[in-house]
Design a protein around this motif. Structure first.
Motif, PDB file in Angstrom:
ATOM      1  N   GLU A 240       0.843  -1.202   0.000  1.00  0.00           N
ATOM      2  CA  GLU A 240       0.000   0.000   0.000  1.00  0.00           C
ATOM      3  C   GLU A 240       0.874   1.246   0.000  1.00  0.00           C
ATOM      4  O   GLU A 240       0.634   2.198  -0.747  1.00  0.00           O
ATOM      5  N   ALA A 241       1.924   1.217   0.817  1.00  0.00           N
ATOM      6  CA  ALA A 241       2.789   2.400   0.925  1.00  0.00           C
ATOM      7  C   ALA A 241       3.493   2.699  -0.386  1.00  0.00           C
ATOM      8  O   ALA A 241       3.784   3.855  -0.697  1.00  0.00           O
TER       9      ALA A 241
ATOM     10  N   GLN B 292      -6.591   1.251  -9.416  1.00  0.00           N
ATOM     11  CA  GLN B 292      -5.351   1.015  -8.675  1.00  0.00           C
ATOM     12  C   GLN B 292      -5.449   1.756  -7.351  1.00  0.00           C
ATOM     13  O   GLN B 292      -6.032   2.850  -7.313  1.00  0.00           O
ATOM     14  N   ALA B 293      -4.864   1.187  -6.290  1.00  0.00           N
ATOM     15  CA  ALA B 293      -4.912   1.841  -4.984  1.00  0.00           C
ATOM     16  C   ALA B 293      -4.415   3.273  -5.116  1.00  0.00           C
ATOM     17  O   ALA B 293      -3.379   3.521  -5.716  1.00  0.00           O
ATOM     18  N   GLY B 294      -5.163   4.230  -4.543  1.00  0.00           N
ATOM     19  CA  GLY B 294      -4.722   5.620  -4.551  1.00  0.00           C
ATOM     20  C   GLY B 294      -5.192   6.418  -5.750  1.00  0.00           C
ATOM     21  O   GLY B 294      -5.159   7.641  -5.734  1.00  0.00           O
TER      22      GLY B 294
ATOM     23  N   SER C 282       2.279   2.032  -3.371  1.00  0.00           N
ATOM     24  CA  SER C 282       1.346   2.008  -4.506  1.00  0.00           C
ATOM     25  C   SER C 282       1.384   3.299  -5.323  1.00  0.00           C
ATOM     26  O   SER C 282       0.899   3.331  -6.441  1.00  0.00           O
ATOM     27  N   GLY C 283       1.984   4.344  -4.778  1.00  0.00           N
ATOM     28  CA  GLY C 283       2.086   5.587  -5.547  1.00  0.00           C
ATOM     29  C   GLY C 283       3.386   5.696  -6.329  1.00  0.00           C
ATOM     30  O   GLY C 283       3.730   6.779  -6.794  1.00  0.00           O
TER      31      GLY C 283
ATOM     32  N   GLY D  88      -5.319   9.349  -2.853  1.00  0.00           N
ATOM     33  CA  GLY D  88      -3.946   9.435  -3.341  1.00  0.00           C
ATOM     34  C   GLY D  88      -2.991   8.572  -2.536  1.00  0.00           C
ATOM     35  O   GLY D  88      -3.327   7.470  -2.105  1.00  0.00           O
ATOM     36  N   HIS D  89      -1.799   9.097  -2.351  1.00  0.00           N
ATOM     37  CA  HIS D  89      -0.704   8.380  -1.712  1.00  0.00           C
ATOM     38  C   HIS D  89      -0.106   9.300  -0.656  1.00  0.00           C
ATOM     39  O   HIS D  89      -0.384  10.491  -0.658  1.00  0.00           O
ATOM     40  N   PRO D  90       0.771   8.775   0.217  1.00  0.00           N
ATOM     41  CA  PRO D  90       1.357   9.638   1.245  1.00  0.00           C
ATOM     42  C   PRO D  90       1.940  10.937   0.672  1.00  0.00           C
ATOM     43  O   PRO D  90       1.758  12.008   1.259  1.00  0.00           O
TER      44      PRO D  90
END
Ligand SMILES: Cc1cc2nc3c(=O)[nH]c(=O)nc-3n(C[C@H](O)[C@H](O)[C@H](O)COP(=O)(O)OP(=O)(O)OC[C@H]3O[C@@H](n4cnc5c(N)ncnc54)[C@H](O)[C@@H]3O)c2cc1C
Ligand code: FES
Ligand code: FES
Lengths: 170, 286
Positions: free
Chosen positions: A127-128, B186-188, A130-131, B101-103
């Motif tokens: 998950e972390a 997709q995730a995010g 995934s971006g 989104g993402h971190p």
């Protein structure tokens, strides 16, 4: 031109920038720190991820003027005294890169993630990350590397703690 | 890809920012930049001037004001995700933030930017409509409070005038349970469809309140109070959620674009809504 100050990997730089210059361009073109890569320039691929005041940020979506006064860490700031950062080392050990284009972004994302979450599950790692996109590896080795890095970092901080404890006792 | 040239202003106070917005021709607000900068990089947006509000600390607090939380427009996604006040009084927001989104996006993007940008597939606008949030908006000459249901006009269009700025958002505290279910490729990524619910079930198992909002199906967050009312007084059980979800799926006319067909979005909406209603109505540990 606007005058700004950036602290990059511990060094303070004062410079004049055009408002439209992206942080990524200032890092790459002006400070010649070309480890930060530009893929999509729309926030999707993660190749340009840096730490901005300790938080991960897309340098392609941040104007350098907005970052005025900030503390920036790029991939060049990870290795210390010629020693790879434990996460870089784990990427090397686990074959987590092929062409390497995506690697700086994955590293910066992972550095922040493991600070926040030193003992993650595999699902949390996925998950972390995934971006961040990688077109070579198929991701499995990258997840393995972050898992290994987490373990190594935990052992290292365990060592530090036991050294500290023994100093106190001694 | 570089943004086209613009003139740049960095106000030190809200008053200065509002003054700039009413005097500088073609000025646009820059908050987290996570939607505006991609559009400028791709030259889909070419503002003449940017008013960078990132230094307005007046807009960065989350406050408990009794029956509501008041959240500054510049509060970042990441802070919403971590805030104990948000978790306690607006738990759906904390739940939704994990899906945004993402971190690296959440560390910069703001609640004000998310609402003002008005992407029909964004989570916070859907929650705003579901929870009857109030948006406090100012220009140099006036301040007005807009209810979320009246704020969104169409794709990326709100009732904000060019010289207006969103300052704070008032979220009524919730005592009901809620759930947000969505499907993204997709995730995010932005979701294809979002279903958000909040349900209050009385001690006898009968529904006392039911709210439903959908994202990604029409140009603005979708809500229909007539359908919500059909649930009131009924026994909270899966057959009810199935019927309600079906009624909603029949009532919507989802958008058709390169990401998904209208028919697919309708099916998604029905399935996600059933899940979101079922989950919201589950008895929770005290
Ligand atoms: C890769 C990626 C994935 C993303 N995924 C999601 C997702 O899954 N879900 C989701 O909801 N969002 C997602 N986003 C968008 C993100 O949530 C943005 O933070 C948000 O849409 C805009 O907030 P911002 O603060 O960055 O606004 P900006 O980009 O700075 O501004 C957006 C617009 O709002 C206006 N504006 C900003 N603040 C104000 C204010 N206070 N008053 C009036 N107008 C204002 C600006 O003028 C501009 O028109 C994603 C973005 C990226 C790059
Ligand atoms: S270059 Fe910044 S996210 Fe792709
Ligand atoms: S190693 Fe080539 S893109 Fe990831």
């Amino acid at each position: 031109m606007v005058s700004i100050t950036l602290r990059v990997n511990g060094t303070v730089h004062q410079m004049d920038v055009e408002p439209r210059w992206l942080l990524a361009d200032v890092l790459r073109e002006h400070l010649k720190l070309t480890g930060t890569h530009l893929g999509c320039e729309q926030g999707v691929c993660g190749a340009c991820t840096v730490l901005l005041n300790g938080q991960p940020a897309r340098s392609c979506l941040t104007l350098a003027v907005t970052a005025d006064g900030a503390d920036i860490t790029t991939v060049e700031g990870l290795a210390q005294n010629g020693q790879l950062h434990p996460i870089q080392d784990a990427f090397w050990q686990e074959h987590a890169l092929q062409c390497g284009f995506c690697t700086p972004g994955f590293l910066m994302t992972a550095v922040h993630f493991l600070q926040d979450n030193p003992d993650p599950t595999r699902a949390e790692i996925k998950e972390a990350l995934s971006g961040n996109l990688c077109r070579c590896t198929g991701y499995q080795h990258i997840v393995n590397a972050v898992e290994r890095a987490a373990k190594n970092l935990r052992e290292k901080s365990g060592e530090k703690e036991s050294i500290q404890t023994s100093t106190v006792e001694g | 890809m570089k943004p086209p040239a613009f003139s740049y202003y960095r106000p030190e106070s809200v008053a200065q920012a509002l003054h700039l917005l009413s005097t500088v021709e073609g000025a646009k607000i820059l908050a987290g930049g996570q939607s505006l900068i991609p559009m400028m990089n791709m030259r889909l947006a070419r503002p003449d001037a940017l008013v960078d509000i990132n230094h307005l600390t007046e807009l960065t607090s989350i406050q408990d004001v009794g029956d509501a939380l008041e959240i500054g427009a510049l509060v970042r996604h990441d802070e919403l995700l971590r805030s104990p006040l948000v978790r306690r009084h607006a738990p759906l927001v904390a739940q939704a933030e994990r899906l945004i989104g993402h971190p690296a996006i959440r560390s910069r993007g703001t609640i004000g930017g998310s609402l003002a940008h008005a992407d029909p597939a964004a989570e916070l606008p859907v929650l705003a409509v579901l929870g009857d949030w109030e948006l406090i908006v100012s220009s140099q000459t006036q301040t007005r409070t807009i209810s979320a249901g009246d704020f969104f006009l169409s794709y990326f269009v709100t009732t904000l005038a060019p010289e207006e700025m969103l300052l704070r958002i008032r979220l009524p505290k919730v005592s009901t349970y809620g759930h947000i279910a969505e499907y993204a490729i997709q995730a995010g990524d932005f979701a294809l469809t979002i279903a958000a619910t909040s349900v209050d079930v009385g001690p006898s198992g009968v529904v006392r309140e039911c709210r439903i909002a959908l994202g990604g199906v029409t140009d603005v967050p979708w809500r229909d109070k007539t359908i919500e009312r059909q649930a009131i007084g009924q026994v909270a059980q899966d057959s009810l959620w199935k019927d309600i979800s079906h009624t909603v799926a029949e009532a919507i006319d989802p958008i058709d674009d390169l990401h998904a067909t209208s028919a697919y979005r309708r099916q998604l909406a029905e399935a996600l809504l059933r899940e979101a209603l079922h989950r919201a109505a589950q008895p929770k540990p005290a």
